[in-house]
Motif scaffolding. Structure first.
Motif, PDB file in Angstrom:
ATOM      1  N   PHE A 489      -2.643  -7.439 -21.244  1.00 48.37           N
ATOM      2  CA  PHE A 489      -2.611  -6.637 -20.004  1.00 48.37           C
ATOM      3  C   PHE A 489      -4.048  -6.410 -19.523  1.00 48.37           C
ATOM      4  N   PRO A 490      -4.709  -7.475 -19.096  1.00 49.90           N
ATOM      5  CA  PRO A 490      -6.145  -7.352 -18.792  1.00 49.90           C
ATOM      6  C   PRO A 490      -6.467  -6.355 -17.686  1.00 49.90           C
ATOM      7  N   VAL A 491      -5.675  -6.340 -16.619  1.00 51.32           N
ATOM      8  CA  VAL A 491      -5.989  -5.433 -15.505  1.00 51.32           C
ATOM      9  C   VAL A 491      -5.719  -3.987 -15.905  1.00 51.32           C
ATOM     10  N   ALA A 492      -4.564  -3.735 -16.522  1.00 51.58           N
ATOM     11  CA  ALA A 492      -4.238  -2.366 -16.952  1.00 51.58           C
ATOM     12  C   ALA A 492      -5.255  -1.863 -17.968  1.00 51.58           C
ATOM     13  N   ALA A 493      -5.659  -2.731 -18.893  1.00 51.63           N
ATOM     14  CA  ALA A 493      -6.634  -2.332 -19.908  1.00 51.63           C
ATOM     15  C   ALA A 493      -7.985  -2.008 -19.275  1.00 51.63           C
ATOM     16  N   ALA A 494      -8.325  -2.703 -18.201  1.00 50.88           N
ATOM     17  CA  ALA A 494      -9.591  -2.435 -17.515  1.00 50.88           C
ATOM     18  C   ALA A 494      -9.520  -1.165 -16.677  1.00 50.88           C
ATOM     19  N   LEU A 495      -8.349  -0.874 -16.122  1.00 48.95           N
ATOM     20  CA  LEU A 495      -8.220   0.265 -15.215  1.00 48.95           C
ATOM     21  C   LEU A 495      -8.081   1.600 -15.941  1.00 48.95           C
ATOM     22  N   ILE A 496      -7.342   1.620 -17.066  1.00 53.01           N
ATOM     23  CA  ILE A 496      -6.975   2.915 -17.644  1.00 53.01           C
ATOM     24  C   ILE A 496      -8.173   3.747 -18.092  1.00 53.01           C
ATOM     25  N   GLU A 582      -7.863   4.199  -3.438  1.00 62.05           N
ATOM     26  CA  GLU A 582      -7.934   3.370  -4.637  1.00 62.05           C
ATOM     27  C   GLU A 582      -7.489   4.114  -5.893  1.00 62.05           C
ATOM     28  N   THR A 583      -7.688   5.418  -5.934  1.00 60.09           N
ATOM     29  CA  THR A 583      -7.266   6.185  -7.113  1.00 60.09           C
ATOM     30  C   THR A 583      -5.754   6.103  -7.280  1.00 60.09           C
ATOM     31  N   ARG A 584      -5.039   6.357  -6.197  1.00 61.59           N
ATOM     32  CA  ARG A 584      -3.583   6.213  -6.254  1.00 61.59           C
ATOM     33  C   ARG A 584      -3.177   4.799  -6.666  1.00 61.59           C
ATOM     34  N   LEU A 585      -3.855   3.821  -6.100  1.00 65.25           N
ATOM     35  CA  LEU A 585      -3.524   2.427  -6.383  1.00 65.25           C
ATOM     36  C   LEU A 585      -3.674   2.125  -7.870  1.00 65.25           C
ATOM     37  N   ASP A 586      -4.763   2.573  -8.474  1.00 60.74           N
ATOM     38  CA  ASP A 586      -5.009   2.280  -9.886  1.00 60.74           C
ATOM     39  C   ASP A 586      -3.992   2.988 -10.781  1.00 60.74           C
ATOM     40  N   TYR A 587      -3.743   4.266 -10.511  1.00 65.94           N
ATOM     41  CA  TYR A 587      -2.711   4.975 -11.274  1.00 65.94           C
ATOM     42  C   TYR A 587      -1.354   4.271 -11.138  1.00 65.94           C
ATOM     43  N   LEU A 588      -1.015   3.889  -9.913  1.00 63.41           N
ATOM     44  CA  LEU A 588       0.297   3.280  -9.666  1.00 63.41           C
ATOM     45  C   LEU A 588       0.420   1.933 -10.364  1.00 63.41           C
ATOM     46  N   TYR A 589      -0.647   1.151 -10.348  1.00 60.18           N
ATOM     47  CA  TYR A 589      -0.601  -0.156 -11.019  1.00 60.18           C
ATOM     48  C   TYR A 589      -0.310   0.016 -12.514  1.00 60.18           C
ATOM     49  N   ARG A 613      -0.973  -8.270 -10.070  1.00 58.00           N
ATOM     50  CA  ARG A 613      -2.421  -8.382 -10.038  1.00 58.00           C
ATOM     51  C   ARG A 613      -2.894  -8.751  -8.634  1.00 58.00           C
ATOM     52  N   GLN A 614      -2.182  -9.699  -7.990  1.00 57.91           N
ATOM     53  CA  GLN A 614      -2.559 -10.112  -6.642  1.00 57.91           C
ATOM     54  C   GLN A 614      -2.388  -8.965  -5.652  1.00 57.91           C
ATOM     55  N   LEU A 615      -1.276  -8.241  -5.758  1.00 61.54           N
ATOM     56  CA  LEU A 615      -1.036  -7.121  -4.845  1.00 61.54           C
ATOM     57  C   LEU A 615      -2.092  -6.042  -5.043  1.00 61.54           C
ATOM     58  N   HIS A 616      -2.449  -5.768  -6.287  1.00 59.21           N
ATOM     59  CA  HIS A 616      -3.478  -4.763  -6.561  1.00 59.21           C
ATOM     60  C   HIS A 616      -4.824  -5.189  -5.964  1.00 59.21           C
ATOM     61  N   ALA A 617      -5.192  -6.448  -6.187  1.00 60.22           N
ATOM     62  CA  ALA A 617      -6.493  -6.931  -5.701  1.00 60.22           C
ATOM     63  C   ALA A 617      -6.552  -6.963  -4.179  1.00 60.22           C
ATOM     64  N   GLU A 618      -5.489  -7.460  -3.534  1.00 59.04           N
ATOM     65  CA  GLU A 618      -5.498  -7.551  -2.070  1.00 59.04           C
ATOM     66  C   GLU A 618      -5.481  -6.161  -1.440  1.00 59.04           C
TER      67      GLU A 618
END
Length: 891
Positions: A489-496, A582-589, A613-618
């Protein structure tokens, strides 16, 4: 073993044994009277079950009557002397027999030499088979029993539960003396072996009592867990009754009541299963859950199906039994077996200490005098990760005092501060929440969560109860903090680690599904609940708004990724307008990834991960650009073309050929694909011409890519039924389609891209198989009219028992001049091919598709137009298409 204040008294009126003996004496052959007696006995027991008789009377009554019949059958044989006995062992030895339970018999010999008994033994066993009894039997001498029991804990377990049916009781007593704890398998070794056996059994059944189709005997909290308590206590105390165990302090009256009520309920369900299936069935399959729910008097309500109400009762019982099993076995280990061991004691404060690494209350009156300590205990464990767990005596104290958690307790500011301190602790908060749930504290402190305990949804998508799913979600969230999460879970691991406050994530996860089963939109109900929770627990207004928004919109990201065309800039902008920052976006992802993984292990795959991942990045890109400054479509197309053309010219492709091809494609093509994909497809098309065969290009994710699917690009003449033929060909290869982009050039050539996974939801990477796929698709699509009719394969058993209605929603997408069709239908082989044929019949063209399989149903979205490329706006044509889809797919 007998339970709570229950004493079995055989109902001698159930079957007239005196009349049976008289009939037997006058019969030429004993087989017919025995067969008739067994049939009549079972019929009467079944009638009593339907009439609501005490299940204990039925289960023990069948065993008692079978004892009498076996004793009569035994007397029909000419035994040479008293050196043999007929002994019931195992479950039958406990005096428990369901309609198709194993009838375990031991033919016990005093001496090793069985020569004198062989003839009557053979005749006796053959007779039992002839009258229709399915028995399990063994012939053993006293020496055999001792030798085999020494070697195998399952053998001694079976022999410990014995009861004489015929022959000398002295033989059975002699066997029990040889098997005594002073001779073989002392209590500590027996306990350790049985505990390891239980751990292995639980592991085989997913280590969860919340299995979708549980096994009544072997799943955690099942009948084996009840028996486990009896086996261990019997070995140590040498007692036959649970009431004796209470007298010895191993169990208290409240725990005995949980055991008694749980066993009675499981016995009722097991009896019903045996009766319905006419076999020894212990799996509570979907086939039977609805029938048993109806049999037990459950009825559908506007909020919950009858089967869901029935299964909630089941889960509540097995949860209580599993917790009791854990506590009693731990208590046995700590107090009885290891009570004299010198364990290190460390004082934590005036109220708690650790002993041997486990926390315990320093006073038996602690929770009565200081109820806040019930929460403090979990806070201490969160603050001290070295604490391995709670000692059994303290678990018992928690269970005995948790009734004090009422509205007054919840409104006490000190208790609220303690609960929030747990949520804000730096350690493994989800582990403490799981413990709180296990010991019944979480549902007491949060009544909304308590109502969700044992609450299931009768489908193949949600395979856990609401509480089990919620706790799994929290476990996944914590797992993202571990170093090994970076690969899966590379993106989640980077965001949390970047989230400002982890406690807001725990709270959102705890409340995200808490509104289920209460009527209405569970997301809205949960949002209101969590807002009240935050206000009561003095969470700031800003944080309250964030958590409430997360709960209300916890499905937004997954639904957008799975059902919307996220290559469309307008879709990204609409999503970003809801998210806002972006804060909401990261929590939601992070919450979304955990939610999908905790719902059903089969849902998460590389392709779904790449979509999120694509939806989060875009979306992050759109938010940083500013919501009032959306990208211009013409600029997007121009930038994509420039980058792709530069890459192509670098590898030597002629610019004139590039422009000639691109002029026929239309601007939407350049909105849908990244420059690298356009390079791949353009080069393939130019190299392939002028071949008359379809062009099939296949690109697999590289071995180091954890996310993504295998891309299949097809370029051929546009012909009717091409989508249906393609879907059929892929399904014939065992591939599942997860995404489709369908495009047609101005000169009627298709540019269709599919994302496919194998039957295990993994991308296909094997070069040999990729070439096989390519050749198969070329051969089949060369002449679609010759493609054979798809043979409908066997529908999986589980799917037959879910009535998934076929629903068709048709909406307009004016910004893209097309129509959106959302299809919900039962999953089945060949479904996409059928859909494609219906579109062909109705003169419908497909521009894109989003394919989502959720358990037993599909939720597919198709972006369609008429064959003339116009949106489908005619209400009559819409209704005709809707009715045709329901007609074909609803059967």
């Amino acid at each position: 073993m007998l339970l709570h204040h229950y004493r079995f008294e055989p109902d001698t009126s159930l079957y007239d044994l005196h009349a049976f003996r008289a009939e037997l004496a006058g019969s030429r052959s004993p087989i017919a009277p025995f067969k008739a007696a067994l049939r009549e006995l079972q019929t009467r027991l079944d009638d009593q079950f339907r009439a609501g008789a005490d299940i204990r009377d039925l289960v023990r009554g069948r065993a008692w009557y079978l004892d009498q019949l076996l004793a009569i059958a035994w007397a029909l044989q000419a035994w040479p002397d008293d050196g043999i006995a007929l002994v019931a062992v195992g479950g039958y030895g406990r005096g428990e027999l369901h309609p198709h339970s194993d009838i375990d018999l031991l033919l016990l010999l005093a001496q090793d030499d069985d020569t004198a008994y062989r003839e009557p033994l053979t005749a006796f066993i053959t007779f039992l088979w002839d009258i229709g009894l399915e028995i399990g039997h063994s012939v053993r001498s006293l020496n055999d029993c001792e030798r085999e029991a020494k070697a195998d804990v399952t053998v001694i377990t079976n022999l410990l539960e014995s009861r004489l049916i015929a022959g000398p009781e002295s033989l059975r007593v002699a066997m029990q003396q040889r098997l005594s704890a002073s001779n073989i398998w002392p209590a500590d070794r027996f306990f350790e072996a049985k505990w390891q056996e239980q751990i292995s059994r639980h592991y085989r059944y997913n280590n969860s009592e919340y299995h979708l189709e549980p096994n009544l005997k072997s799943s955690p909290g099942g009948l084996r867990d009840i028996q486990m308590i009896g086996w261990v206590a019997k070995r140590h105390f040498d007692t036959e009754q649970y009431t004796d165990i209470v007298a010895k302090g191993f169990m208290n009256d409240a725990e005995l009541r949980i055991l008694s009520q749980g066993q009675a309920f499981l016995w009722q369900v097991r009896y019903a299963l045996h009766m319905l299936t006419d076999r020894a069935e212990d799996r509570l399959l979907f086939d039977h859950q609805r029938t048993i729910a109806d049999m037990f008097g459950f009825r559908d309500t506007p909020e919950r199906l009858a089967v869901e109400q029935f299964m909630k009762r089941y889960y509540r019982h097995v949860t209580a039994l599993a917790g009791l099993n854990d506590m009693l076995l731990q208590h046995f280990d700590e107090v009885i077996l290891r009570g004299k061991e010198a364990l290190e004691t460390v004082k934590l404060n005036e109220r708690f200490e650790t002993k041997g690494g486990y926390i315990q209350a320093r006073s038996r009156t602690l929770f009565r005098e200081q109820p806040a300590a019930m929460l403090e205990l979990f806070l201490l464990m969160a603050q001290h990760p070295e604490i391995e767990g709670v000692r059994a005596d303290t678990i018992r104290l928690i269970r005995d005092h948790r009734h004090q958690i009422d509205d007054h307790y919840r409104d006490e500011p000190r208790h609220q501060r303690l609960f929030m301190a747990i949520m804000r602790a730096p350690g493994n908060v989800p582990r403490q929440l799981r413990r709180m749930n296990r010991y019944g504290i979480l549902g007491k402190y949060l009544p909304e969560f308590g109502r969700a305990v044992g609450l299931m949804q009768h489908d193949l998508f949600h395979i856990y109860t609401v509480d089990a799913h919620t706790l799994r979600l929290l476990k996944f969230l914590h797992g993202f903090r571990k170093s090994d999460a970076k690969s899966d879970f590379p993106v989640a691991a980077a965001l949390i680690p970047q989230l400002p406050k982890l406690e807001l994530l725990w709270i959102a996860g705890l409340f995200h599904d808490i509104g289920k089963g209460r009527g209405g939109d569970h997301s809205e109900i949960g949002a209101r609940d969590v807002e009240q929770f935050c206000q009561k627990h003095h969470v700031s207004l800003h944080d309250t708004n964030l958590v409430s928004w997360l709960v209300e919109h916890h499905l937004l990201m997954s639904m957008t990724a799975q059902k919307r065309d996220i290559t469309d800039p307008d879709v990204i902008r609409d999503f970003a307008l809801i998210v806002r920052n972006e804060t909401r976006l990261d929590y939601l992802y992070v919450l979304t990834v955990a939610d999908i993984n905790a719902t059903n292990p089969t849902l998460w795959n590389g392709w779904r991960a790449s979509l999120l991942r694509q939806l989060h990045a875009e979306t992050k890109r759109a938010l940083r650009r500013g919501l009032n400054n959306p990208p211009d479509r013409d600029d997007w197309v121009r930038e994509t073309k420039t980058e792709a053309r530069s890459l192509l010219q670098t590898i030597g492709v002629n610019r004139g050929q590039i422009d000639q091809l691109w002029d026929s494609l239309g601007e939407d093509y350049f909105l849908q694909y990244a420059p690298s994909e356009i390079v791949w497809q353009t080069q393939g098309i130019l190299n392939h011409n002028p071949s008359p065969l379809p062009l099939v290009l296949i690109s697999a994710p590289t071995a180091d890519m954890a996310e993504g699917g295998t891309k299949v690009f097809i370029h051929t003449r546009s012909v009717d039924d091409l989508f249906a033929a393609t879907a059929a060909a892929m399904e014939q290869l065992g591939l599942s389609i997860h995404d489709a982009r369908i495009a047609t050039s101005h000169n009627d050539w298709t540019l269709n891209t599919f994302i496919v996974l194998d039957s295990h939801s993994q991308p296909i990477r094997d070069p040999a198989y990729i070439e096989e796929m390519r050749q198969h698709l070329v051969e089949e699509l060369d002449d679609p009219d010759d493609y054979p009719t798809i043979v409908t394969r066997h529908t999986p058993r589980q799917l037959k028992h879910f009535k998934v209605p076929t629903e068709v929603i048709i909406e307009q997408d004016p910004a893209n001049e097309r129509t959106l069709l959302e299809l919900t239908a039962p999953d089945r082989p060949g479904l996409l091919a059928r859909v494609g044929r219906i579109f062909m019949e109705q003169d419908i063209a497909i521009s894109a598709a989003k394919i989502a399989t959720l358990g037993e149903r599909v939720e597919d979205v198709f972006f369609i137009t008429t064959k003339a490329g116009e949106p489908l706006t005619d209400p009559e044509r819409q209704q005709q298409l809707r009715e045709r889809l329901i007609e074909v797919l609803g059967v």
